[in-house]
Enzyme design. Sequence first.
Site, PDB file in Angstrom:
ATOM      1  N   ASP A 197       0.829  -1.215   0.000  1.00 22.04           N
ATOM      2  CA  ASP A 197       0.000   0.000   0.000  1.00 22.04           C
ATOM      3  C   ASP A 197       0.860   1.260   0.000  1.00 22.04           C
ATOM      4  OD1 ASP A 197      -2.007  -1.822   0.226  1.00 22.04           O
ATOM      5  OD2 ASP A 197      -2.832  -1.057   2.101  1.00 22.04           O
TER       6      ASP A 197
ATOM      7  N   ASP B 236      11.966   3.264  12.651  1.00 20.59           N
ATOM      8  CA  ASP B 236      11.117   2.123  12.991  1.00 20.59           C
ATOM      9  C   ASP B 236       9.964   2.687  13.824  1.00 20.59           C
ATOM     10  OD1 ASP B 236      11.797  -1.224  13.584  1.00 20.59           O
ATOM     11  OD2 ASP B 236      10.097  -0.206  14.537  1.00 20.59           O
TER      12      ASP B 236
ATOM     13  N   THR C 111      -8.362  -2.487   9.858  1.00 20.92           N
ATOM     14  CA  THR C 111      -8.564  -3.677   9.025  1.00 20.92           C
ATOM     15  C   THR C 111      -9.844  -4.422   9.331  1.00 20.92           C
ATOM     16  OG1 THR C 111      -7.725  -5.935   8.693  1.00 20.92           O
ATOM     17  CG2 THR C 111      -7.033  -4.836  10.686  1.00 20.92           C
TER      18      THR C 111
ATOM     19  N   GLU D 163      -9.905  -7.449   9.730  1.00 21.98           N
ATOM     20  CA  GLU D 163      -9.547  -8.490  10.717  1.00 21.98           C
ATOM     21  C   GLU D 163     -10.079  -8.134  12.104  1.00 21.98           C
ATOM     22  OE1 GLU D 163      -7.646 -11.558  11.065  1.00 21.98           O
ATOM     23  OE2 GLU D 163      -8.303 -11.666   8.995  1.00 21.98           O
TER      24      GLU D 163
ATOM     25  N   TYR E 210      -2.719 -10.259  15.651  1.00 22.04           N
ATOM     26  CA  TYR E 210      -2.724  -9.134  14.703  1.00 22.04           C
ATOM     27  C   TYR E 210      -4.025  -8.341  14.825  1.00 22.04           C
ATOM     28  CZ  TYR E 210      -3.328  -6.781  10.181  1.00 22.04           C
ATOM     29  OH  TYR E 210      -3.581  -5.841   9.199  1.00 22.04           O
TER      30      TYR E 210
ATOM     31  N   HIS F 110      -7.030  -6.267   0.238  1.00 21.46           N
ATOM     32  CA  HIS F 110      -6.790  -5.693  -1.084  1.00 21.46           C
ATOM     33  C   HIS F 110      -5.418  -6.152  -1.566  1.00 21.46           C
ATOM     34  CE1 HIS F 110      -6.063  -2.786   2.144  1.00 21.46           C
ATOM     35  NE2 HIS F 110      -4.946  -2.464   1.479  1.00 21.46           N
TER      36      HIS F 110
ATOM     37  N   ARG G 299       1.529  -7.355  -3.995  1.00 19.45           N
ATOM     38  CA  ARG G 299       1.161  -8.008  -2.746  1.00 19.45           C
ATOM     39  C   ARG G 299       2.318  -8.869  -2.248  1.00 19.45           C
ATOM     40  NH1 ARG G 299      -1.573  -8.020   1.937  1.00 19.45           N
ATOM     41  NH2 ARG G 299      -3.607  -9.037   1.789  1.00 19.45           N
TER      42      ARG G 299
HETATM   43  P1  NAP Z   1       2.867  -4.878   3.825  1.00 22.79           P
HETATM   44  O1  NAP Z   1       3.028  -5.022   2.348  1.00 22.79           O
HETATM   45  O2  NAP Z   1       3.162  -6.019   4.724  1.00 22.79           O
HETATM   46  O3  NAP Z   1       3.769  -3.620   4.261  1.00 22.79           O
HETATM   47  C1  NAP Z   1       4.029  -3.347   5.597  1.00 22.79           C
HETATM   48  C2  NAP Z   1       5.001  -2.185   5.662  1.00 22.79           C
HETATM   49  O4  NAP Z   1       5.274  -1.897   7.054  1.00 22.79           O
HETATM   50  C3  NAP Z   1       6.367  -2.456   5.025  1.00 22.79           C
HETATM   51  O5  NAP Z   1       6.813  -1.272   4.420  1.00 22.79           O
HETATM   52  C4  NAP Z   1       7.239  -2.801   6.219  1.00 22.79           C
HETATM   53  O6  NAP Z   1       8.605  -2.548   6.006  1.00 22.79           O
HETATM   54  C5  NAP Z   1       6.679  -1.810   7.217  1.00 22.79           C
HETATM   55  N1  NAP Z   1       6.994  -2.145   8.612  1.00 22.79           N
HETATM   56  C6  NAP Z   1       6.717  -3.274   9.289  1.00 22.79           C
HETATM   57  N2  NAP Z   1       7.126  -3.176  10.570  1.00 22.79           N
HETATM   58  C7  NAP Z   1       7.682  -1.940  10.687  1.00 22.79           C
HETATM   59  C8  NAP Z   1       8.311  -1.251  11.748  1.00 22.79           C
HETATM   60  N3  NAP Z   1       8.416  -1.800  12.959  1.00 22.79           N
HETATM   61  N4  NAP Z   1       8.771   0.016  11.526  1.00 22.79           N
HETATM   62  C9  NAP Z   1       8.669   0.578  10.300  1.00 22.79           C
HETATM   63  N5  NAP Z   1       8.096  -0.039   9.256  1.00 22.79           N
HETATM   64  C10 NAP Z   1       7.609  -1.283   9.442  1.00 22.79           C
HETATM   65  O7  NAP Z   1       1.380  -4.394   4.169  1.00 22.79           O
HETATM   66  P2  NAP Z   1       0.256  -3.771   3.195  1.00 22.79           P
HETATM   67  O8  NAP Z   1      -0.523  -4.891   2.609  1.00 22.79           O
HETATM   68  O9  NAP Z   1       0.858  -2.751   2.337  1.00 22.79           O
HETATM   69  O10 NAP Z   1      -0.701  -3.094   4.265  1.00 22.79           O
HETATM   70  C11 NAP Z   1      -0.463  -1.755   4.707  1.00 22.79           C
HETATM   71  C12 NAP Z   1      -1.152  -1.553   6.058  1.00 22.79           C
HETATM   72  O11 NAP Z   1      -2.544  -1.795   5.925  1.00 22.79           O
HETATM   73  C13 NAP Z   1      -0.671  -2.503   7.156  1.00 22.79           C
HETATM   74  O12 NAP Z   1      -0.745  -1.780   8.369  1.00 22.79           O
HETATM   75  C14 NAP Z   1      -1.706  -3.604   7.161  1.00 22.79           C
HETATM   76  O13 NAP Z   1      -1.775  -4.212   8.426  1.00 22.79           O
HETATM   77  C15 NAP Z   1      -2.953  -2.827   6.822  1.00 22.79           C
HETATM   78  N6  NAP Z   1      -4.011  -3.541   6.105  1.00 22.79           N
HETATM   79  C16 NAP Z   1      -3.724  -4.235   4.973  1.00 22.79           C
HETATM   80  C17 NAP Z   1      -4.731  -4.856   4.277  1.00 22.79           C
HETATM   81  C18 NAP Z   1      -4.475  -5.601   3.004  1.00 22.79           C
HETATM   82  O14 NAP Z   1      -5.352  -6.370   2.588  1.00 22.79           O
HETATM   83  N7  NAP Z   1      -3.352  -5.374   2.336  1.00 22.79           N
HETATM   84  C19 NAP Z   1      -6.063  -4.762   4.748  1.00 22.79           C
HETATM   85  C20 NAP Z   1      -6.321  -4.019   5.895  1.00 22.79           C
HETATM   86  C21 NAP Z   1      -5.288  -3.387   6.564  1.00 22.79           C
HETATM   87  P3  NAP Z   1       9.575  -3.661   5.340  1.00 22.79           P
HETATM   88  O15 NAP Z   1       9.369  -3.532   3.853  1.00 22.79           O
HETATM   89  O16 NAP Z   1      10.912  -3.240   5.806  1.00 22.79           O
HETATM   90  O17 NAP Z   1       9.135  -4.999   5.865  1.00 22.79           O
HETATM   91  O1  G4F Z   2      -3.953 -13.844   2.409  1.00 29.90           O
HETATM   92  P1  G4F Z   2      -4.061 -14.063   3.858  1.00 29.90           P
HETATM   93  O2  G4F Z   2      -2.821 -14.404   4.607  1.00 29.90           O
HETATM   94  O3  G4F Z   2      -4.768 -12.756   4.427  1.00 29.90           O
HETATM   95  P2  G4F Z   2      -5.618 -12.451   5.760  1.00 29.90           P
HETATM   96  O4  G4F Z   2      -5.298 -13.374   6.850  1.00 29.90           O
HETATM   97  O5  G4F Z   2      -7.045 -12.340   5.341  1.00 29.90           O
HETATM   98  O6  G4F Z   2      -5.047 -11.009   6.167  1.00 29.90           O
HETATM   99  C1  G4F Z   2      -4.854  -9.991   5.192  1.00 29.90           C
HETATM  100  O7  G4F Z   2      -6.019  -9.218   5.100  1.00 29.90           O
HETATM  101  C2  G4F Z   2      -6.355  -8.467   6.287  1.00 29.90           C
HETATM  102  C3  G4F Z   2      -7.647  -7.713   5.999  1.00 29.90           C
HETATM  103  O8  G4F Z   2      -8.746  -8.536   6.261  1.00 29.90           O
HETATM  104  C4  G4F Z   2      -5.213  -7.538   6.604  1.00 29.90           C
HETATM  105  F1  G4F Z   2      -5.513  -6.791   7.697  1.00 29.90           F
HETATM  106  C5  G4F Z   2      -3.946  -8.336   6.854  1.00 29.90           C
HETATM  107  O9  G4F Z   2      -2.853  -7.435   7.085  1.00 29.90           O
HETATM  108  C6  G4F Z   2      -3.639  -9.162   5.606  1.00 29.90           C
HETATM  109  O10 G4F Z   2      -3.319  -8.271   4.565  1.00 29.90           O
HETATM  110  O11 G4F Z   2      -5.120 -15.242   4.155  1.00 29.90           O
HETATM  111  C7  G4F Z   2      -6.414 -15.218   3.610  1.00 29.90           C
HETATM  112  C8  G4F Z   2      -7.091 -16.550   3.871  1.00 29.90           C
HETATM  113  C9  G4F Z   2      -7.038 -17.004   5.332  1.00 29.90           C
HETATM  114  O12 G4F Z   2      -8.317 -17.490   5.683  1.00 29.90           O
HETATM  115  C10 G4F Z   2      -6.036 -18.157   5.332  1.00 29.90           C
HETATM  116  O13 G4F Z   2      -6.282 -19.138   6.329  1.00 29.90           O
HETATM  117  O14 G4F Z   2      -6.408 -17.569   3.126  1.00 29.90           O
HETATM  118  C11 G4F Z   2      -6.271 -18.716   3.945  1.00 29.90           C
HETATM  119  N1  G4F Z   2      -5.163 -19.523   3.433  1.00 29.90           N
HETATM  120  C12 G4F Z   2      -5.263 -20.795   2.982  1.00 29.90           C
HETATM  121  N2  G4F Z   2      -4.061 -21.264   2.627  1.00 29.90           N
HETATM  122  C13 G4F Z   2      -3.876 -19.163   3.355  1.00 29.90           C
HETATM  123  C14 G4F Z   2      -3.189 -20.251   2.844  1.00 29.90           C
HETATM  124  N3  G4F Z   2      -3.266 -17.996   3.664  1.00 29.90           N
HETATM  125  C15 G4F Z   2      -1.925 -17.910   3.460  1.00 29.90           C
HETATM  126  N4  G4F Z   2      -1.286 -16.741   3.741  1.00 29.90           N
HETATM  127  N5  G4F Z   2      -1.195 -18.983   2.965  1.00 29.90           N
HETATM  128  C16 G4F Z   2      -1.785 -20.162   2.632  1.00 29.90           C
HETATM  129  O15 G4F Z   2      -1.124 -21.110   2.201  1.00 29.90           O
END
Ligand code: NAP
Ligand code: G4F
Length: 334
Positions: free
Chosen positions: A16, A66, A133, A135, A156, A186, A191
């Site tokens: 993101d 950090d 989120t 979650e 989380y 998303h 990703r």
């Molecule tokens: P991501 O790809 O895992 O990116 C996480 C970012 O946080 C990376 O830049 C990581 O740095 C940085 N980070 C982790 N720990 C840190 C620390 N202690 N200090 C400074 N930076 C740190 O996550 P994303 O999918 O882009 O999601 C962005 C945010 O939205 C997250 O807070 C996530 O929990 C939240 N969120 C995501 C989703 C989703 O579906 N993607 C949905 C709802 C909420 P490094 O590159 O160094 O690891």
């Molecule tokens: O892709 P996932 O790991 O995402 P999850 O757990 O939904 O979390 C993501 O979305 C959240 C928003 O709702 C964010 F807040 C969070 O930071 C993250 O971006 O898993 C999705 C589903 C789960 O039910 C998991 O049990 O996929 C199922 N799954 C099945 N096999 C798996 C696998 N997930 C992963 N990562 N790896 C597998 O092999």
Amino acid sequence: MTEARRALITGVTGQDGSYMAQQLLDKGYEVHGLVRRSSTFNRGRIDHLHHDEHLPGKNLHLHYGDVTDAARMHQLVSELRPLEVYNLAAQSHVRVSFDEPLYTAGATGISTLNLLEAIRSVDTSIRFYQASTSEMFGASPPPQNEDTPFYPRSPYGAAKVYSYWITRNYREAYDMFAVNGQLFNHESPRRGETFVTRKITIAVANIVQGEQSELWMGNLDAVRDWGYAPEYTDGMWRMLQADVPEDFVLATGTAYTIRDFLAFAFEHVGLDWQEYVKFDAKFLRPTEVDELIGDASKAKQRLGWEATVLPPELAKIMVDADMARLGGAPEGQF
Ligand code: NAP
Ligand code: G4F
């Protein structure tokens, strides 16, 4: 000439953060991003935006730090005085949070307070976005919206609930423009590779190339509401441009299982997923979130935001990108 609006993004190297930086630069912002020192290169997603900040027109500036380091957060907010802060940094992997619950509580939970405190003491007019989120809804039945009670099912999710409430508290206690985006899953070609959609699309590309023959997975029955990440970062920006600070759900409103996503991805290249996918219990979670389906009608009504890319198309976008990567396409293209 008017001065560029300045934004600070934590998590700028993540999925993101990289789209957010790109979109803010396109709008003419001066963008500052927080990066962690790492022994390996961790800027692949933003390298195309940053590779030489001395070049004319390059307006992305990176700072080591950090989010768990309160002093550093205060120093950065104080030196930069951004108009907007997007707090996207987190230990964001749900499965990993069961292995590292305490670390996740700090990096995903308490760290939000570090930024809010910095803003409170430097300038309460700085606008703050918190990456909340779906979650947090966890076991609460769908459809989930801004009024749905929280029932987190992982360390989380619990850490994010803390961040959600401390953001709301600072809004109410100190009259700050601090908002939560309650975003459903998303995805995109950027990703992280261990999240389920990307794990699947990388496997599809590898299988087509003859470099992989099996895909080991966990629970295929979970239902998720998957949208396209660049649309969600646009939604974050809209939340910070609103007249009043409010929390918003962003989601597509669609419901598909992991099995469905497997079918979309494999069928796109003419394969049957059932011939490749195997079960490995190590990918199960001690407690699972069974069904997330969002209702984003408030965002549509107040922000004019609506998801347009739905999971069948999303799977194709991601498979095509992973195939192109294997064919040598540069990272900045995605
Ligand atoms: P991501 O790809 O895992 O990116 C996480 C970012 O946080 C990376 O830049 C990581 O740095 C940085 N980070 C982790 N720990 C840190 C620390 N202690 N200090 C400074 N930076 C740190 O996550 P994303 O999918 O882009 O999601 C962005 C945010 O939205 C997250 O807070 C996530 O929990 C939240 N969120 C995501 C989703 C989703 O579906 N993607 C949905 C709802 C909420 P490094 O590159 O160094 O690891
Ligand atoms: O892709 P996932 O790991 O995402 P999850 O757990 O939904 O979390 C993501 O979305 C959240 C928003 O709702 C964010 F807040 C969070 O930071 C993250 O971006 O898993 C999705 C589903 C789960 O039910 C998991 O049990 O996929 C199922 N799954 C099945 N096999 C798996 C696998 N997930 C992963 N990562 N790896 C597998 O092999």
